[in-house]
Design an enzyme around this catalytic site. Sequence first.
Site: not given
Ligand code: ADP
Ligand code: MG
Length: 640
Positions: A335
Site C-alpha cells: 500500500d
Molecule cells: P492509499 O491506498 O494510498 O493508502 P487510500 O485508499 O487511503 O490511499 O486513499 C486514496 C485516496 O483517497 C487518497 O489519496 C486521497 O486522495 C483520497 N482520500 C481518502 N480519504 C480522504 C480524506 N479523509 N480526505 C481527503 N481525501 C481522502
Molecule cells: Mg493506506
Amino acid sequence: MAEQPDHIGCAHCADEPAPTGAHIRGWFTAIAAALVVAACAMGWFTPFPQWTAPLFIAATVVGAVFPAQRAWRSLTRATLDINVLMVVAVIGAMVIRQFEEAALVVSLFAAAQWLEAQSLDRARQAIGRLLDLAATDVLIQDDGGERRVDIEQVAPGALMIVRPGDKIALDGIVRSGRSDVNQAPITGESLPTDKSEGDEVFAGTINGHGALTVAVTRRRADTTLARIVHLVESAQARRAPMQQFIDRFACWYTPSVVMLAILIATVPVIAWGQPFDTWLYRALVLLVVSCPCALVISTPVSIVSALAGAARHGVLVKAGIHLERLAGVRVVAFDKTGTVTTGRLTLDAARPIGSMTADDLVRLAASVESQSEHPIAAAILSAAQARGVRPDTPGEVRALPGLGVEGRVNGTSIVCGTPRLMSERGVMTSEAEAVAMDIVRQGMSPVVVAADGIVLGVLGVTDRPKPDAARVVSDLRANGVARVAMITGDHDAVARATGSQLGVDDVRAGQLPADKVAAIEHLRSAHGAVAMIGDGVNDAPALAAADVGIVMGAMGSDAALETADIAVMTDELSKVPYTIRLSRATLANIRANVALSIGLKAAFVLLAVSGMATLWMAVLADTGASALVVANAVRLRRFS
Ligand code: ADP
Ligand code: MG
C-alpha cells in the site's frame, strides 16, 4: 486426526508434564543413573560381580516407573507410543537376561526425555516471558492521593503514575510529563521513543528518565502485550501443513514398525530354526530405533523458535502456516500512504477557485476532516492550526474509503476527495481539473473541496517515502522476490513518481478497496503467491485476499492485530525482508531436521535388522537425533 500427537508421542510432545511430576522424574532419572554407575563399578572394581545384576535390575525398575505409567495410559487409549515401545523392549531384554542393556536403555531414555523437555520449554518460555514484563501492582492517583492497587483492579480511566525507570504496567495515554520510553520488549526497536501529553504508551515497555502520569485505556487482559502473548500462544497451538504431513506419516509408521518387529522376532526362528534370543533382541533394537521422536519434534521446535525470534524483533506471526506461506511468496505488494510513505503528510498548496480565500478553503476542509482517521486529515488539520483558522464542528461525517470524506458544516454539505470522486458526482469543472493537474505536476496529491455541489478549490498534500523504502525494495529483490508492486488509491501521476523513486515494478493507482482485491488476484495469477503489506483498516480486504497479509505499525491498533496474518509492531519496512528471510530459513531448518531424523532412522533400522546395533546404541542414536534437531531449531531464535 487427534489434536495431540500422542499416538507417536515422545515425552515432550505427549501430555502435560506437570511441574512437580517433572521434578520427581528428574530424581528418578538421577537414581536410575546412579544405580547403573554403581552396578558397573561393582562389576569392574570389586570382587563382588554377583551384585551387578541386582543393581542393574533395580536401576531398570526405578527408571521404568514413569515410562510404564505413560505406556499404560497410552494403551488404555488404544494407541502405541514410544513409552510402550520402550517398556516392551525393556521387558524383552530382561526375558533374555540382558540386564545391563535394560538398565542402560531405561536410564538413557529417561535422561533424553528430560533433556528434550528442558530445551523445548526454554523455547516456549521466550514468549511466555513477555507477560512477566508487566508489573503486578500499579501506582494509582485518585482523590485519596497516591496508592498501590492490584493490577487486575485497575479500570480504564484511572490515572497511573509511572516513575523514571519503572515498567509501564498497562496501556494508556500520557496526561502529563515527558519521558523517553524503551519499547524494545514489544517492538524490538532499540532506540527509545519520546512520549509526552497525548501519546500512547504500552504495557511491558520501560520508562526512561522522566515521570509520567498516564490515563489507563485498557484492562490488563486487553493490553496490547496480553493480546500479543495470547496470539503467539495460539499460533504455537495451530499446526503447520508440514506438521500435519508428519502426523499422517506417524499414523501408519508406528503400527508398521511393530508388525515388522514381530516378524523379525518370529519368522527366522520358526522358518529357519534360528536362535530365539538373537532375533528377539534384534526385534527389540528395531522397536527402540523406530521411535520417531526427532521427526515428531522437528517441525514444532523450528516453528516455535522462529516465532519467538520474530517476536523479539517486534514481528508477530499469528500461525506457523503464515511463515510457510511467506517462504513461497513471489510478489510483494505495498500500500502507499502510511506504508511506503511516512504517512505524516504536509499541506503545501491551497488553491481556491472563485472568490474564496485560501484560509476559508482550509477551514472548510479542516471542519469535515476533523473527524477523519486518514493521514490526509491530519495534514489539513495541522495546516489550519498553523494558519490560525478554527475549524467548525461538522455533522453527519461519512468516510468514502479510497475516495474522500463528506459531512455537513453550518448547513452546507462539504465533500473533500479525489478528482475522480468529484467527476463521479458530476461536479468537476475544467478549471478545477487544470488546477488539480498543476498540483500533481508539482508532485503533490490533489484534494478537491466542494460545497453543495460546487468546487471551491483544490488542496495539495505531500507525502514522502520512508527513508529506507528504496533500500527495502532492492533488499526484497535480493531475497528472491520476483516482483514488487505498489497498490494505492492515490492519483496516478503521484503514485508513479513515488513508484519510480522506490524502484517498484508495478504501480496501480486510483484503486478503491475492492479494486485492491482484484489487483492482488491479478498479481497472483500472473506471478505467483502474493504478500500484501498495508497499514490496517482500509486495506483489510486486500490483506485478507493476499496469501499473506502483513500489517505495519500494529502496536496499539486492535483492528490491525485482528486483520493481519503477520503484524509488524513498528512501521519499520525493513522488518518485511527480515521476516521473509526468517520464513525461508525456517523452512530450510525444518527440511534439514526432517531429513536428519528420517536419514538417521533409516540407517539404524538397517543396522538393527542386520544385527549390528545394540539396544543402548539405538537409544543413543535416537537421543542424538533429537538433540541435534533441537539444537538446529533453536538457532532460529537468534536469526537476524
Ligand atoms: P492509499 O491506498 O494510498 O493508502 P487510500 O485508499 O487511503 O490511499 O486513499 C486514496 C485516496 O483517497 C487518497 O489519496 C486521497 O486522495 C483520497 N482520500 C481518502 N480519504 C480522504 C480524506 N479523509 N480526505 C481527503 N481525501 C481522502
Ligand atoms: Mg493506506
